[in-house]
Design an enzyme around this catalytic site. Structure first.
Site, PDB file in Angstrom:
ATOM      1  N   CYS A   1     -19.299  45.685  23.426  1.00 39.10           N
ATOM      2  CA  CYS A   1     -19.581  45.073  24.865  1.00 39.10           C
ATOM      3  C   CYS A   1     -20.217  45.580  25.833  1.00 39.10           C
ATOM      4  O   CYS A   1     -21.477  45.641  26.295  1.00 39.10           O
ATOM      5  CB  CYS A   1     -18.485  44.173  25.596  1.00 39.10           C
ATOM      6  SG  CYS A   1     -17.891  42.921  24.419  1.00 39.10           S
TER       7      CYS A   1
HETATM    8  N1  LIG Z   1     -15.038  41.562  20.755  1.00 34.99           N
HETATM    9  C1  LIG Z   1     -14.914  41.482  22.071  1.00 34.99           C
HETATM   10  O1  LIG Z   1     -14.079  41.760  22.760  1.00 34.99           O
HETATM   11  C2  LIG Z   1     -15.904  40.289  22.812  1.00 34.99           C
HETATM   12  C3  LIG Z   1     -15.473  40.052  24.122  1.00 34.99           C
HETATM   13  C4  LIG Z   1     -16.310  39.186  24.731  1.00 34.99           C
HETATM   14  C5  LIG Z   1     -17.586  38.733  24.234  1.00 34.99           C
HETATM   15  N2  LIG Z   1     -17.868  39.218  22.920  1.00 34.99           N
HETATM   16  C6  LIG Z   1     -19.362  38.590  22.594  1.00 34.99           C
HETATM   17  O2  LIG Z   1     -18.967  37.720  21.389  1.00 34.99           O
HETATM   18  C7  LIG Z   1     -20.091  37.835  20.443  1.00 34.99           C
HETATM   19  C8  LIG Z   1     -19.249  38.039  19.025  1.00 34.99           C
HETATM   20  O3  LIG Z   1     -18.769  39.214  19.159  1.00 34.99           O
HETATM   21  P1  LIG Z   1     -17.353  39.637  17.955  1.00 34.99           P
HETATM   22  O4  LIG Z   1     -16.756  40.988  18.555  1.00 34.99           O
HETATM   23  O5  LIG Z   1     -16.584  38.875  17.881  1.00 34.99           O
HETATM   24  O6  LIG Z   1     -18.394  40.004  16.534  1.00 34.99           O
HETATM   25  P2  LIG Z   1     -17.753  40.316  15.337  1.00 34.99           P
HETATM   26  O7  LIG Z   1     -18.628  41.098  14.680  1.00 34.99           O
HETATM   27  O8  LIG Z   1     -16.231  40.664  15.288  1.00 34.99           O
HETATM   28  O9  LIG Z   1     -17.761  38.742  14.415  1.00 34.99           O
HETATM   29  C9  LIG Z   1     -19.148  38.035  14.456  1.00 34.99           C
HETATM   30  C10 LIG Z   1     -18.869  37.402  13.152  1.00 34.99           C
HETATM   31  O10 LIG Z   1     -19.901  36.586  12.863  1.00 34.99           O
HETATM   32  C11 LIG Z   1     -20.424  36.780  11.662  1.00 34.99           C
HETATM   33  N3  LIG Z   1     -21.906  36.297  11.529  1.00 34.99           N
HETATM   34  C12 LIG Z   1     -22.852  37.124  11.635  1.00 34.99           C
HETATM   35  N4  LIG Z   1     -24.106  36.353  11.586  1.00 34.99           N
HETATM   36  C13 LIG Z   1     -23.572  35.125  11.307  1.00 34.99           C
HETATM   37  C14 LIG Z   1     -24.350  33.829  11.133  1.00 34.99           C
HETATM   38  N5  LIG Z   1     -25.532  33.682  11.227  1.00 34.99           N
HETATM   39  N6  LIG Z   1     -23.660  32.742  10.543  1.00 34.99           N
HETATM   40  C15 LIG Z   1     -22.430  32.918  10.517  1.00 34.99           C
HETATM   41  N7  LIG Z   1     -21.641  34.115  10.877  1.00 34.99           N
HETATM   42  C16 LIG Z   1     -22.227  35.040  10.946  1.00 34.99           C
HETATM   43  C17 LIG Z   1     -20.103  38.070  11.021  1.00 34.99           C
HETATM   44  O11 LIG Z   1     -20.107  38.012   9.814  1.00 34.99           O
HETATM   45  C18 LIG Z   1     -18.755  38.339  11.674  1.00 34.99           C
HETATM   46  O12 LIG Z   1     -17.763  37.818  11.183  1.00 34.99           O
HETATM   47  C19 LIG Z   1     -20.934  38.737  20.855  1.00 34.99           C
HETATM   48  O13 LIG Z   1     -21.934  38.462  21.439  1.00 34.99           O
HETATM   49  C20 LIG Z   1     -20.110  39.664  21.781  1.00 34.99           C
HETATM   50  O14 LIG Z   1     -20.768  40.538  22.610  1.00 34.99           O
HETATM   51  C21 LIG Z   1     -17.367  39.985  22.386  1.00 34.99           C
END
Ligand SMILES: NC(=O)c1ccc[n+]([C@@H]2O[C@H](COP(=O)([O-])OP(=O)(O)OC[C@H]3O[C@@H](n4cnc5c(N)ncnc54)[C@H](O)[C@@H]3O)[C@@H](O)[C@H]2O)c1
Length: 437
Positions: free
Chosen positions: A274
Protein backbone atom coordinates in the site's frame (compact mmCIF):
# COMPACT_ATOMS: atom_id res chain seq x y z
CA UNK A 1 -40.60 -3.93 -8.10
CA UNK A 2 -37.27 -3.28 -9.91
CA UNK A 3 -34.37 -5.71 -9.79
CA UNK A 4 -32.46 -3.25 -7.62
CA UNK A 5 -35.43 -3.11 -5.17
CA UNK A 6 -35.29 -6.91 -5.03
CA UNK A 7 -31.56 -6.73 -4.38
CA UNK A 8 -32.20 -4.33 -1.48
CA UNK A 9 -34.63 -6.85 0.03
CA UNK A 10 -32.20 -9.73 -0.47
CA UNK A 11 -29.48 -7.72 1.29
CA UNK A 12 -31.79 -6.92 4.22
CA UNK A 13 -32.82 -10.56 4.62
CA UNK A 14 -29.18 -11.69 4.19
CA UNK A 15 -30.18 -13.93 1.30
CA UNK A 16 -28.04 -11.98 -1.17
CA UNK A 17 -25.27 -14.17 -2.56
CA UNK A 18 -21.99 -12.37 -1.95
CA UNK A 19 -18.99 -12.89 -4.23
CA UNK A 20 -15.43 -11.82 -3.40
CA UNK A 21 -12.89 -11.75 -6.24
CA UNK A 22 -9.34 -12.06 -4.91
CA UNK A 23 -8.91 -13.98 -1.66
CA UNK A 24 -5.79 -12.29 -0.31
CA UNK A 25 -5.06 -10.07 2.69
CA UNK A 26 -8.19 -8.03 1.94
CA UNK A 27 -10.56 -10.49 0.27
CA UNK A 28 -10.35 -13.41 2.70
CA UNK A 29 -11.17 -11.39 5.86
CA UNK A 30 -14.02 -9.67 3.99
CA UNK A 31 -15.43 -13.02 2.82
CA UNK A 32 -15.24 -14.40 6.37
CA UNK A 33 -16.99 -11.32 7.78
CA UNK A 34 -19.86 -11.56 5.28
CA UNK A 35 -20.23 -15.28 6.02
CA UNK A 36 -20.20 -14.51 9.75
CA UNK A 37 -23.03 -12.01 9.22
CA UNK A 38 -25.14 -14.76 7.67
CA UNK A 39 -24.66 -14.18 3.93
CA UNK A 40 -23.83 -17.06 1.60
CA UNK A 41 -20.38 -16.21 0.25
CA UNK A 42 -18.33 -17.52 -2.63
CA UNK A 43 -14.73 -16.45 -3.09
CA UNK A 44 -12.99 -16.40 -6.47
CA UNK A 45 -9.26 -16.60 -7.02
CA UNK A 46 -6.91 -17.58 -9.84
CA UNK A 47 -4.64 -19.18 -7.25
CA UNK A 48 -5.82 -22.77 -6.95
CA UNK A 49 -3.90 -23.29 -3.69
CA UNK A 50 -5.84 -20.53 -1.94
CA UNK A 51 -9.15 -21.83 -3.27
CA UNK A 52 -8.33 -25.35 -2.09
CA UNK A 53 -7.18 -24.11 1.32
CA UNK A 54 -10.47 -22.26 1.86
CA UNK A 55 -12.34 -25.40 0.75
CA UNK A 56 -10.49 -27.36 3.44
CA UNK A 57 -11.43 -24.70 6.00
CA UNK A 58 -7.86 -23.43 6.37
CA UNK A 59 -6.54 -19.88 6.69
CA UNK A 60 -3.33 -18.66 5.03
CA UNK A 61 -3.69 -15.08 6.30
CA UNK A 62 -2.22 -14.50 9.75
CA UNK A 63 -5.06 -12.25 10.94
CA UNK A 64 -7.83 -14.67 9.92
CA UNK A 65 -8.29 -17.58 12.28
CA UNK A 66 -8.55 -21.07 10.81
CA UNK A 67 -11.56 -21.58 13.12
CA UNK A 68 -13.41 -18.71 11.46
CA UNK A 69 -12.78 -20.12 7.97
CA UNK A 70 -13.56 -23.69 9.01
CA UNK A 71 -16.73 -22.59 10.84
CA UNK A 72 -18.02 -20.67 7.81
CA UNK A 73 -17.20 -23.52 5.41
CA UNK A 74 -18.83 -26.14 7.66
CA UNK A 75 -21.93 -23.97 8.05
CA UNK A 76 -22.18 -23.92 4.24
CA UNK A 77 -21.82 -20.14 4.14
CA UNK A 78 -18.35 -19.96 2.58
CA UNK A 79 -16.99 -21.65 -0.53
CA UNK A 80 -14.20 -20.79 -2.93
CA UNK A 81 -13.74 -21.49 -6.59
CA UNK A 82 -11.66 -20.77 -9.70
CA UNK A 83 -14.81 -21.05 -11.83
CA UNK A 84 -15.90 -17.53 -12.75
CA UNK A 85 -19.19 -18.79 -14.18
CA UNK A 86 -20.38 -18.77 -10.59
CA UNK A 87 -20.31 -14.97 -10.73
CA UNK A 88 -23.66 -15.07 -12.50
CA UNK A 89 -25.36 -16.24 -9.30
CA UNK A 90 -23.76 -13.50 -7.17
CA UNK A 91 -25.94 -10.54 -6.18
CA UNK A 92 -23.06 -8.56 -4.67
CA UNK A 93 -19.55 -8.77 -6.14
CA UNK A 94 -16.56 -7.31 -4.28
CA UNK A 95 -13.37 -6.78 -6.25
CA UNK A 96 -10.28 -7.27 -4.06
CA UNK A 97 -7.53 -8.02 -6.57
CA UNK A 98 -4.02 -6.52 -6.44
CA UNK A 99 -3.19 -3.07 -7.84
CA UNK A 100 0.61 -3.04 -8.04
CA UNK A 101 2.94 -0.92 -10.18
CA UNK A 102 4.43 -1.89 -13.52
CA UNK A 103 8.23 -2.08 -13.97
CA UNK A 104 8.13 1.53 -15.16
CA UNK A 105 6.30 2.47 -11.91
CA UNK A 106 2.92 3.17 -13.50
CA UNK A 107 -0.40 1.75 -12.18
CA UNK A 108 -0.89 -1.87 -13.20
CA UNK A 109 -4.66 -2.25 -13.50
CA UNK A 110 -4.43 -5.53 -15.42
CA UNK A 111 -5.75 -7.61 -12.47
CA UNK A 112 -8.77 -5.32 -12.13
CA UNK A 113 -9.34 -5.36 -15.89
CA UNK A 114 -9.29 -9.15 -15.92
CA UNK A 115 -11.73 -9.41 -13.02
CA UNK A 116 -13.95 -6.81 -14.69
CA UNK A 117 -13.98 -8.82 -17.92
CA UNK A 118 -15.12 -11.92 -15.99
CA UNK A 119 -17.88 -9.92 -14.28
CA UNK A 120 -19.05 -8.26 -17.52
CA UNK A 121 -19.37 -11.61 -19.34
CA UNK A 122 -21.93 -12.73 -16.72
CA UNK A 123 -23.43 -9.37 -15.72
CA UNK A 124 -27.19 -9.38 -15.11
CA UNK A 125 -29.66 -6.89 -13.73
CA UNK A 126 -30.00 -6.78 -9.96
CA UNK A 127 -26.26 -7.05 -9.26
CA UNK A 128 -24.09 -4.72 -7.18
CA UNK A 129 -20.39 -4.47 -8.03
CA UNK A 130 -18.17 -2.92 -5.34
CA UNK A 131 -14.57 -2.13 -6.19
CA UNK A 132 -12.33 -2.43 -3.11
CA UNK A 133 -8.88 -2.47 -4.70
CA UNK A 134 -6.97 0.75 -4.10
CA UNK A 135 -6.72 2.75 -7.30
CA UNK A 136 -6.56 6.24 -8.88
CA UNK A 137 -9.61 8.54 -8.79
CA UNK A 138 -11.78 7.82 -11.80
CA UNK A 139 -11.04 4.10 -12.19
CA UNK A 140 -14.55 2.95 -11.28
CA UNK A 141 -16.23 5.57 -13.44
CA UNK A 142 -13.87 5.40 -16.41
CA UNK A 143 -12.97 1.70 -16.46
CA UNK A 144 -15.75 -0.26 -14.73
CA UNK A 145 -18.87 1.64 -15.78
CA UNK A 146 -18.30 1.69 -19.58
CA UNK A 147 -17.24 -1.96 -19.60
CA UNK A 148 -20.23 -3.10 -17.51
CA UNK A 149 -22.59 -1.01 -19.65
CA UNK A 150 -21.17 -2.66 -22.79
CA UNK A 151 -23.33 -5.63 -21.69
CA UNK A 152 -26.40 -3.49 -22.45
CA UNK A 153 -27.23 -2.96 -18.76
CA UNK A 154 -27.49 0.57 -17.30
CA UNK A 155 -25.61 1.45 -14.11
CA UNK A 156 -28.00 2.90 -11.51
CA UNK A 157 -31.04 1.35 -13.20
CA UNK A 158 -30.23 -2.33 -13.88
CA UNK A 159 -27.11 -2.78 -11.82
CA UNK A 160 -25.33 -0.82 -9.12
CA UNK A 161 -21.64 0.12 -8.94
CA UNK A 162 -19.72 1.55 -5.98
CA UNK A 163 -16.19 2.01 -4.70
CA UNK A 164 -15.38 1.25 -1.09
CA UNK A 165 -11.76 1.41 0.06
CA UNK A 166 -10.23 -1.23 2.30
CA UNK A 167 -8.63 -0.05 5.52
CA UNK A 168 -7.47 -3.36 6.89
CA UNK A 169 -4.17 -3.14 8.77
CA UNK A 170 -2.50 -6.56 8.95
CA UNK A 171 -1.26 -7.55 12.44
CA UNK A 172 -3.06 -4.63 14.11
CA UNK A 173 -4.76 -6.30 17.08
CA UNK A 174 -6.33 -3.06 18.33
CA UNK A 175 -9.23 -3.01 15.87
CA UNK A 176 -11.63 -5.72 14.74
CA UNK A 177 -12.67 -5.46 11.08
CA UNK A 178 -16.16 -4.31 12.09
CA UNK A 179 -14.81 -1.43 14.20
CA UNK A 180 -13.07 0.31 11.30
CA UNK A 181 -15.52 2.72 9.63
CA UNK A 182 -16.21 1.85 5.99
CA UNK A 183 -16.27 4.63 3.36
CA UNK A 184 -18.66 4.04 0.45
CA UNK A 185 -19.22 6.06 -2.74
CA UNK A 186 -21.60 4.94 -5.48
CA UNK A 187 -22.04 5.92 -9.12
CA UNK A 188 -25.55 7.17 -8.24
CA UNK A 189 -27.29 7.81 -4.88
CA UNK A 190 -29.09 4.47 -5.36
CA UNK A 191 -25.78 2.68 -5.85
CA UNK A 192 -24.39 4.33 -2.67
CA UNK A 193 -27.48 3.34 -0.67
CA UNK A 194 -27.29 -0.30 -1.80
CA UNK A 195 -23.56 -0.57 -1.05
CA UNK A 196 -24.10 1.10 2.34
CA UNK A 197 -26.77 -1.43 3.28
CA UNK A 198 -24.44 -4.33 2.40
CA UNK A 199 -21.61 -2.96 4.51
CA UNK A 200 -23.88 -1.98 7.40
CA UNK A 201 -24.25 -5.74 7.94
CA UNK A 202 -20.56 -6.12 8.78
CA UNK A 203 -19.32 -2.66 9.86
CA UNK A 204 -20.48 -0.65 12.87
CA UNK A 205 -20.06 2.62 10.97
CA UNK A 206 -20.54 3.23 7.25
CA UNK A 207 -19.52 6.62 5.83
CA UNK A 208 -21.23 7.51 2.54
CA UNK A 209 -19.54 9.98 0.18
CA UNK A 210 -20.96 11.57 -2.94
CA UNK A 211 -19.16 9.67 -5.70
CA UNK A 212 -16.90 6.76 -6.55
CA UNK A 213 -14.11 9.27 -7.34
CA UNK A 214 -14.40 10.80 -3.89
CA UNK A 215 -14.21 7.35 -2.23
CA UNK A 216 -11.16 6.47 -4.34
CA UNK A 217 -9.50 9.75 -3.31
CA UNK A 218 -10.22 9.13 0.41
CA UNK A 219 -8.06 6.01 0.34
CA UNK A 220 -5.27 7.76 -1.54
CA UNK A 221 -5.32 10.68 0.90
CA UNK A 222 -5.02 8.29 3.85
CA UNK A 223 -2.05 6.42 2.42
CA UNK A 224 -0.39 9.51 0.94
CA UNK A 225 -0.65 11.12 4.39
CA UNK A 226 1.24 8.15 5.82
CA UNK A 227 3.87 8.06 3.07
CA UNK A 228 4.59 11.77 3.41
CA UNK A 229 4.78 11.73 7.19
CA UNK A 230 7.04 8.67 7.16
CA UNK A 231 9.11 10.60 4.61
CA UNK A 232 9.36 13.50 7.08
CA UNK A 233 10.37 11.11 9.90
CA UNK A 234 13.02 9.61 7.61
CA UNK A 235 14.37 13.01 6.69
CA UNK A 236 14.48 13.98 10.36
CA UNK A 237 16.43 10.73 10.96
CA UNK A 238 18.96 11.76 8.29
CA UNK A 239 19.18 15.24 9.87
CA UNK A 240 19.70 13.75 13.35
CA UNK A 241 22.41 11.50 11.94
CA UNK A 242 24.29 14.60 10.73
CA UNK A 243 23.63 16.42 14.00
CA UNK A 244 24.73 13.49 16.15
CA UNK A 245 21.28 13.23 17.77
CA UNK A 246 19.14 10.22 18.62
CA UNK A 247 16.09 10.57 16.34
CA UNK A 248 14.07 8.15 18.48
CA UNK A 249 14.56 10.25 21.58
CA UNK A 250 13.57 13.39 19.66
CA UNK A 251 10.40 11.83 18.19
CA UNK A 252 9.34 10.21 21.46
CA UNK A 253 9.75 13.49 23.33
CA UNK A 254 7.84 15.42 20.62
CA UNK A 255 5.06 12.84 20.87
CA UNK A 256 4.42 13.80 24.50
CA UNK A 257 2.72 16.94 23.15
CA UNK A 258 -0.97 16.21 23.69
CA UNK A 259 -2.17 17.97 20.53
CA UNK A 260 -0.91 19.09 17.13
CA UNK A 261 1.65 16.30 16.71
CA UNK A 262 1.20 12.79 15.39
CA UNK A 263 3.96 10.24 15.80
CA UNK A 264 5.50 8.65 12.72
CA UNK A 265 8.64 6.54 12.83
CA UNK A 266 11.62 6.44 10.53
CA UNK A 267 12.89 3.12 9.24
CA UNK A 268 14.88 1.33 6.55
CA UNK A 269 12.39 2.30 3.82
CA UNK A 270 8.77 1.82 2.85
CA UNK A 271 7.29 -1.61 2.22
CA UNK A 272 4.07 -3.47 1.66
CA UNK A 273 1.46 -3.38 -1.02
CA UNK A 274 0.00 0.00 0.00
CA UNK A 275 2.16 2.86 1.28
CA UNK A 276 4.95 2.72 -1.35
CA UNK A 277 2.45 2.07 -4.16
CA UNK A 278 -0.78 4.00 -3.62
CA UNK A 279 0.59 7.58 -3.72
CA UNK A 280 2.10 6.73 -7.11
CA UNK A 281 -1.41 5.95 -8.39
CA UNK A 282 -2.45 9.48 -7.41
CA UNK A 283 0.70 11.11 -8.80
CA UNK A 284 0.21 9.22 -12.09
CA UNK A 285 -3.37 10.43 -12.40
CA UNK A 286 -2.39 14.02 -11.59
CA UNK A 287 0.40 13.90 -14.17
CA UNK A 288 -2.23 13.14 -16.81
CA UNK A 289 -3.89 16.42 -15.71
CA UNK A 290 -0.59 18.31 -15.88
CA UNK A 291 -0.42 18.68 -12.11
CA UNK A 292 2.83 17.64 -10.42
CA UNK A 293 2.18 15.89 -7.09
CA UNK A 294 5.16 17.53 -5.39
CA UNK A 295 4.77 16.23 -1.83
CA UNK A 296 4.42 12.69 -3.17
CA UNK A 297 7.49 13.04 -5.37
CA UNK A 298 9.60 14.34 -2.49
CA UNK A 299 8.43 11.69 -0.03
CA UNK A 300 9.01 8.96 -2.63
CA UNK A 301 12.55 10.26 -3.14
CA UNK A 302 13.39 10.44 0.57
CA UNK A 303 11.79 7.12 1.47
CA UNK A 304 13.46 5.50 -1.54
CA UNK A 305 16.90 6.61 -0.31
CA UNK A 306 16.60 4.85 3.04
CA UNK A 307 17.76 1.35 1.97
CA UNK A 308 20.95 2.83 0.53
CA UNK A 309 21.46 4.89 3.69
CA UNK A 310 21.17 1.67 5.75
CA UNK A 311 23.76 -0.07 3.55
CA UNK A 312 26.14 2.89 3.89
CA UNK A 313 25.73 2.87 7.68
CA UNK A 314 26.42 -0.87 7.84
CA UNK A 315 29.58 -0.33 5.78
CA UNK A 316 30.65 2.52 8.09
CA UNK A 317 30.08 0.43 11.24
CA UNK A 318 32.21 -2.41 9.83
CA UNK A 319 34.82 0.05 8.58
CA UNK A 320 35.39 1.41 12.09
CA UNK A 321 36.76 -2.01 13.01
CA UNK A 322 38.65 -2.41 9.70
CA UNK A 323 36.22 -4.98 8.36
CA UNK A 324 35.38 -4.83 4.66
CA UNK A 325 31.78 -5.34 3.56
CA UNK A 326 33.20 -7.76 1.00
CA UNK A 327 33.27 -11.08 2.86
CA UNK A 328 31.63 -9.75 6.06
CA UNK A 329 29.04 -11.98 7.76
CA UNK A 330 25.87 -9.88 7.86
CA UNK A 331 22.87 -11.22 9.75
CA UNK A 332 19.60 -9.52 8.81
CA UNK A 333 16.96 -9.57 11.54
CA UNK A 334 13.56 -9.38 9.87
CA UNK A 335 12.81 -9.30 6.15
CA UNK A 336 9.04 -8.70 6.35
CA UNK A 337 8.04 -5.14 5.53
CA UNK A 338 6.51 -4.59 8.96
CA UNK A 339 6.34 -6.12 12.41
CA UNK A 340 4.58 -9.40 13.08
CA UNK A 341 3.58 -10.20 9.49
CA UNK A 342 5.11 -12.54 6.92
CA UNK A 343 4.48 -10.17 3.98
CA UNK A 344 7.65 -9.28 2.04
CA UNK A 345 6.02 -7.35 -0.81
CA UNK A 346 8.08 -4.22 -1.57
CA UNK A 347 10.02 -4.86 1.65
CA UNK A 348 13.08 -2.59 1.92
CA UNK A 349 14.95 -5.62 3.31
CA UNK A 350 15.02 -7.09 -0.19
CA UNK A 351 16.82 -3.99 -1.55
CA UNK A 352 19.21 -3.96 1.39
CA UNK A 353 20.05 -7.66 0.95
CA UNK A 354 20.59 -7.08 -2.78
CA UNK A 355 22.91 -4.10 -2.24
CA UNK A 356 24.91 -5.77 0.53
CA UNK A 357 25.27 -8.95 -1.56
CA UNK A 358 26.44 -6.83 -4.51
CA UNK A 359 29.15 -5.43 -2.25
CA UNK A 360 30.25 -8.99 -1.42
CA UNK A 361 28.68 -9.46 2.03
CA UNK A 362 27.78 -13.00 3.14
CA UNK A 363 24.10 -12.64 4.02
CA UNK A 364 21.99 -14.72 6.35
CA UNK A 365 18.68 -13.76 7.87
CA UNK A 366 16.30 -14.62 10.67
CA UNK A 367 12.58 -13.89 10.45
CA UNK A 368 10.06 -15.91 12.48
CA UNK A 369 7.39 -15.14 9.86
CA UNK A 370 9.31 -15.71 6.61
CA UNK A 371 10.94 -19.10 5.95
CA UNK A 372 12.58 -18.20 2.62
CA UNK A 373 13.23 -15.19 0.38
CA UNK A 374 14.53 -14.98 -3.17
CA UNK A 375 16.53 -11.87 -4.06
CA UNK A 376 17.91 -11.43 -7.60
CA UNK A 377 17.42 -15.14 -8.21
CA UNK A 378 19.34 -16.14 -5.07
CA UNK A 379 17.36 -18.11 -2.53
CA UNK A 380 18.01 -17.40 1.15
CA UNK A 381 16.59 -19.74 3.78
CA UNK A 382 15.89 -18.25 7.19
CA UNK A 383 18.21 -19.33 9.99
CA UNK A 384 17.50 -19.95 13.66
CA UNK A 385 18.74 -17.32 16.04
CA UNK A 386 21.22 -19.72 17.64
CA UNK A 387 24.21 -18.62 19.72
CA UNK A 388 26.53 -19.72 16.88
CA UNK A 389 24.67 -17.58 14.36
CA UNK A 390 24.77 -14.51 16.62
CA UNK A 391 28.41 -15.06 17.61
CA UNK A 392 29.45 -15.53 13.97
CA UNK A 393 27.88 -12.33 12.61
CA UNK A 394 30.18 -9.37 11.99
CA UNK A 395 27.11 -7.19 12.21
CA UNK A 396 23.43 -7.79 12.98
CA UNK A 397 21.09 -5.43 11.09
CA UNK A 398 17.60 -5.13 12.57
CA UNK A 399 15.18 -4.30 9.75
CA UNK A 400 11.80 -5.45 11.16
CA UNK A 401 10.56 -4.93 14.69
CA UNK A 402 9.04 -8.38 15.20
CA UNK A 403 7.60 -8.94 18.66
CA UNK A 404 8.80 -12.54 18.98
CA UNK A 405 12.54 -11.87 18.83
CA UNK A 406 14.58 -11.80 22.02
CA UNK A 407 16.43 -8.51 21.47
CA UNK A 408 18.16 -8.67 24.86
CA UNK A 409 19.79 -11.93 23.77
CA UNK A 410 20.74 -10.43 20.41
CA UNK A 411 22.45 -7.52 22.17
CA UNK A 412 24.23 -9.81 24.63
CA UNK A 413 25.65 -12.19 22.01
CA UNK A 414 26.22 -10.07 18.90
CA UNK A 415 29.35 -7.94 18.50
CA UNK A 416 27.89 -5.11 16.42
CA UNK A 417 24.23 -4.23 15.95
CA UNK A 418 22.63 -1.68 13.64
CA UNK A 419 19.04 -1.09 14.73
CA UNK A 420 16.85 0.66 12.14
CA UNK A 421 13.62 0.21 14.15
CA UNK A 422 14.57 1.05 17.72
CA UNK A 423 13.79 -2.59 18.54
CA UNK A 424 16.44 -2.58 21.26
CA UNK A 425 14.72 0.26 23.14
CA UNK A 426 13.76 -1.98 26.05
CA UNK A 427 17.12 -3.71 26.36
CA UNK A 428 18.85 -2.61 29.55
CA UNK A 429 22.43 -3.84 29.17
CA UNK A 430 25.03 -3.94 26.42
CA UNK A 431 23.42 -1.22 24.33
CA UNK A 432 26.75 0.57 23.83
CA UNK A 433 27.23 -1.97 21.02
CA UNK A 434 24.02 -0.85 19.36
CA UNK A 435 24.05 1.82 16.66
CA UNK A 436 20.69 3.23 15.69
CA UNK A 437 19.26 4.78 12.55
N1 LIG B 1 -2.92 -5.75 2.21
C1 LIG B 1 -3.39 -4.67 2.79
O1 LIG B 1 -3.11 -4.40 3.93
C2 LIG B 1 -4.36 -3.75 2.06
C3 LIG B 1 -5.04 -2.77 2.80
C4 LIG B 1 -5.93 -1.94 2.17
C5 LIG B 1 -6.11 -2.05 0.80
N2 LIG B 1 -5.44 -2.99 0.07
C6 LIG B 1 -5.71 -3.07 -1.36
O2 LIG B 1 -6.55 -4.18 -1.60
C7 LIG B 1 -6.24 -4.80 -2.84
C8 LIG B 1 -5.87 -6.26 -2.64
O3 LIG B 1 -4.70 -6.33 -1.84
P1 LIG B 1 -4.26 -7.65 -1.08
O4 LIG B 1 -3.19 -7.23 -0.14
O5 LIG B 1 -5.44 -8.38 -0.56
O6 LIG B 1 -3.62 -8.47 -2.29
P2 LIG B 1 -3.23 -10.03 -2.27
O7 LIG B 1 -2.15 -10.18 -3.29
O8 LIG B 1 -3.00 -10.50 -0.87
O9 LIG B 1 -4.54 -10.76 -2.78
C9 LIG B 1 -5.06 -10.59 -4.04
C10 LIG B 1 -5.60 -11.92 -4.54
O10 LIG B 1 -6.21 -11.69 -5.80
C11 LIG B 1 -5.95 -12.80 -6.63
N3 LIG B 1 -6.16 -12.37 -8.00
C12 LIG B 1 -5.38 -11.62 -8.80
N4 LIG B 1 -6.00 -11.39 -9.98
C13 LIG B 1 -7.20 -12.02 -9.91
C14 LIG B 1 -8.29 -12.16 -10.80
N5 LIG B 1 -8.27 -11.56 -11.98
N6 LIG B 1 -9.32 -12.89 -10.42
C15 LIG B 1 -9.36 -13.49 -9.21
N7 LIG B 1 -8.38 -13.38 -8.31
C16 LIG B 1 -7.31 -12.66 -8.66
C17 LIG B 1 -4.54 -13.19 -6.28
O11 LIG B 1 -4.29 -14.54 -6.64
C18 LIG B 1 -4.53 -12.98 -4.77
O12 LIG B 1 -4.90 -14.13 -4.07
C19 LIG B 1 -5.11 -3.97 -3.44
O13 LIG B 1 -5.63 -2.99 -4.28
C20 LIG B 1 -4.50 -3.31 -2.22
O14 LIG B 1 -3.85 -2.10 -2.54
C21 LIG B 1 -4.59 -3.85 0.68
Amino acid sequence: MSRLDELQQRIESRDAQVGVIGLGYVGLPLAVEFAGAGFPVVGFDLDRQKVEAVGRGESYIEDVSADAVAGAVEAGRLAATTDFDQLSRCDVINVCVPTPLTKSKDPDVSHMARALEEITKRARSGQLVVVGSTTYPGTTHELFVPMLESSGLRVGEDLAVAFSPERIDPANQNFQVREIPKVVGGETPRCTALACSVFEAIFDTVVPVSSTQSAEMVKLLENTFRAINIGLANEVALMCDRLGLDVWEVIDAAATKPYGFMKFQPGPGLGGHCIPVDPTYLAWKMKSLNFPARFIELATEINGQMPEHVVDKVAAILNEDRIAVNGAQVLILGVAYKADVGDIRESPALDIVRMLAQRGAEISYHDPHVPEVVVEGVSYKGTDLSDDVLDGADVVVILTDHEDVDYARVVTRAGRIFDTRNSTRRVAEGTEKVRKL
